[in-house]
Scaffold this motif. Sequence first.
Motif: not given
Lengths: 449, 448
Positions: B91-104
């Motif tokens: 609901p807050a607009g956090v790009k969680v999946a994108e963050m995870n891909s970049q972390s990987r």
Amino acid sequence: MPSADLVVVGAGLSGHTAALAAAESGARVQVLAKGHAGTHWGTGGFDIAGLPGSATSRDGLRRLAATRGHPYAILSDDLEPALEWLRTRLAAEGLTYEGDLDTPLARVPTSIGGTRLAAILPAAQAAAVRPWEPGERLVVCGIAGFKDFWPDAIAASLSRPRVWGGVAGPSRVDAVTVELPGLAARHNLSALELARRLDDPAWRADAVGRIAAALERSGAATGRVALPAILGLDDHAAVLEEFRRRLPLEPFELPLVPPSIPGMRLYYALRAALIRAGGRIQIGEAIAHVDRDADRVIAVASEAAARTTTVRTGSMVLATGGIAGGGLVADHGGHLEEVVLDLPVEAPEFADWLAPDAFDPAGHPLEGAGIRTDADLRPVDQSGKPVFENVRVAGSLLAGQRYLRERCRDGVAIASGWRAARTMTAVAVAEPSAVTAGPGGGEARSVLR
Amino acid sequence: MTIAELVQEASLEQVGYSSDECLKCNVCNTVCPVARVTDLYPGPKYVGPQAARFRMGRAQPAQVAGLPHLLSPDMTVDYCSGCGWCTTVCPAGVKVAEMNSQSRARMKAGKRPKLRDWGLGQTDLTGSIGVLFSPIGNWALANRPIRRMLELAFGIHHAAPFPKFSKRTFQSTWKRRQKRRGITAVPGPERAVVYFHGCAVNYYEPHVANAAIAILERNGYQVIVPEQVCCGLPLISNGIYGEARDRANKNIKILADYARKGYKIVGTSTSCTHTIKAEYREMLDIHDDDATLVANATWDICEFLLDLHDQGKLDTSFGPLDEELPYHAPCQLRSHGIGLPAMDLFALVPGLRAKDMDHDCCGIAGTYGMKKEKYDIGMAVGAPLFEKVRASGATEAACDSETCRWQIEKATNVRTRHPVEILLAAYRAGDARPVAAPVPAAPAAQSH
């Protein structure tokens, strides 16, 4: 996207209620929401008007309806039929609620060892509402390794008579902690994981057996047991039935910090009812812009990868929530913006935003900020004139409610969502000429205006 | 500068800083299909925004002797399947999946990728070799002992779904066909579209391309098939950003010329089209004008056809298809944010009883479910979907993404087709109908 008779923005309780009511009346309904929210943060119960000093929700409702500018001033007659209607729809999805407007407001325990006023609760929480008999005991049962629920602290707090607000509480409150099967080494359990594990009948049989044994050891032969709200997610009704059948004490759930399992049950029941009624729902994209023709909304564009996706629509319900839900955004200069239509926002003077006492029992002045509407829930400007003919506002976005203090959030959501759908349907019946041009021919039809 | 630092520098604005918006409300954890079935992955909140603050230490070198993983405090990020549900529901607009891909990607940067992970990203290479030696390749991939050896040697699960290699690539068949037809001149962008076929169509499923082209031509569009390379998604998913960026730049260069002239780029692989629309910019940080031009010109085939219908331009002479059709909306389609256009198109086909299975993820997530250590997770994620598809009693199902189709088909034995194959069958049913027969009223397909 295909055109719609009604676009509902927001997928909380008010948005779902409006969408479901409209879909049932035959409208083509599209719900658009940026994400999950309100339901997943709430208790799953229906707070109507939990005012201290009110005997029932109906009393509280009457008091709030007499409060100048409160949404109940225009919604009080809608609440009861809306609530009864919604209950039947939720029951059809396997989620039953107990209590009504005349159920005495009771002090029910919370998972931080306090109490709150409640009357209308999902079946799994409802046993907490009944008055405590003399000599009746309460056991608070925690799960080893589950850090969102501390039974000893809760029991210690609930043992103090003053927590019960002048009403008799349990004669004695004890705590037990149970280690559930296969979780001995775990120290990071979540409510979600426990609820899902309980959906599994085999694991559940073992787990309930261990809880029953621990309760027997506690020495409480009769009374009630408070459990964290983890009694199943997809198969909740079966889980609750097994707990009731096999535990020596009558169980009830205490809602926890988010994600709220009872709130998720509510969300998924609402969603299932909406889809069953033919409604459509898309989660994940915020509204990019809205096309208007004079005082009518004619299309809603949501964000999408690379482009926007547009739905042509005959009408719109705005159910985006207040500041907490993201429907209103405050900046550091004291301006409140309504994010979808840039509607006029009723808000306190900036100077009043910082109250001298942060914990003033009267609440924070910003709580009452929101969108002012006419009796049909159309947003109005400062002169009281509707800004949009075919837009309705529902839920926490409505101005004049202090839902934290007044415990009225769910009642306002249900009544306003229902009324929003009904006023538009009624108008359409009266004025059949209200037709929007559909795309591709053959779809030029609208039951709503 | 290492790739890790590049990624970090460039993405903070769009993705990394979005962790500031996280309220820790846990909504993302409630929808994660992987966390639903395994405790090897604690959930997107913990791995994403919560761990992000530790990854923000810019002053830290990417590599410290003895502490090779300093920049990624949570190695479980590798168990993220990249389905994107967390980003969808936040609901807050956090790009969680994108963050995870970049972390990987950061976690893997500076190290040689696993041969398997690298290999799974080389779809053009493995596809070309496979097509060249298709009889042997297809025999080998269907041979149990060989699959066991593949699993032992490379870590590709022996039961993972693999399609059959086609006898020749779609590109070569297409060129031959165009030559045969003597087509050289190309009409303007009102009468022609560019087709991005992706690897699946090129090496395994030319019938999907044939269906799409037949439908586009029927609706008055000539199809242009430029030279193209893999969109790069399998590389992104495996954290190999450098090579993915090379692929992306090649495609952008080719496609931008068409986009500039106003041509739309239409793709049948909903994951390829989403990669071009969103991930070139969001994940790979290619922010030049051409990337935006190409992204804006790219359409998923069903999105394109539905748009034609919205404009009243779609040929709707569909004949009746009397069948149940379970439909699965792939994760990548949901990330497009365009609704379920295939379901809306199915609703135009008389008699077709399409039903959205309404399940989060089939579990394959590109190449995720093919890996030895993740196969069981993928199957558990998809299990409720497989059960629903089986219970439908249908003889075929539909899905917009190739790896999902292979996964569903392998798990259920129900033939799973691209929506355009269904639509083409409906056109053919319409053509076979006697001309004078009245068109039966279309019962609405079950809505979703």
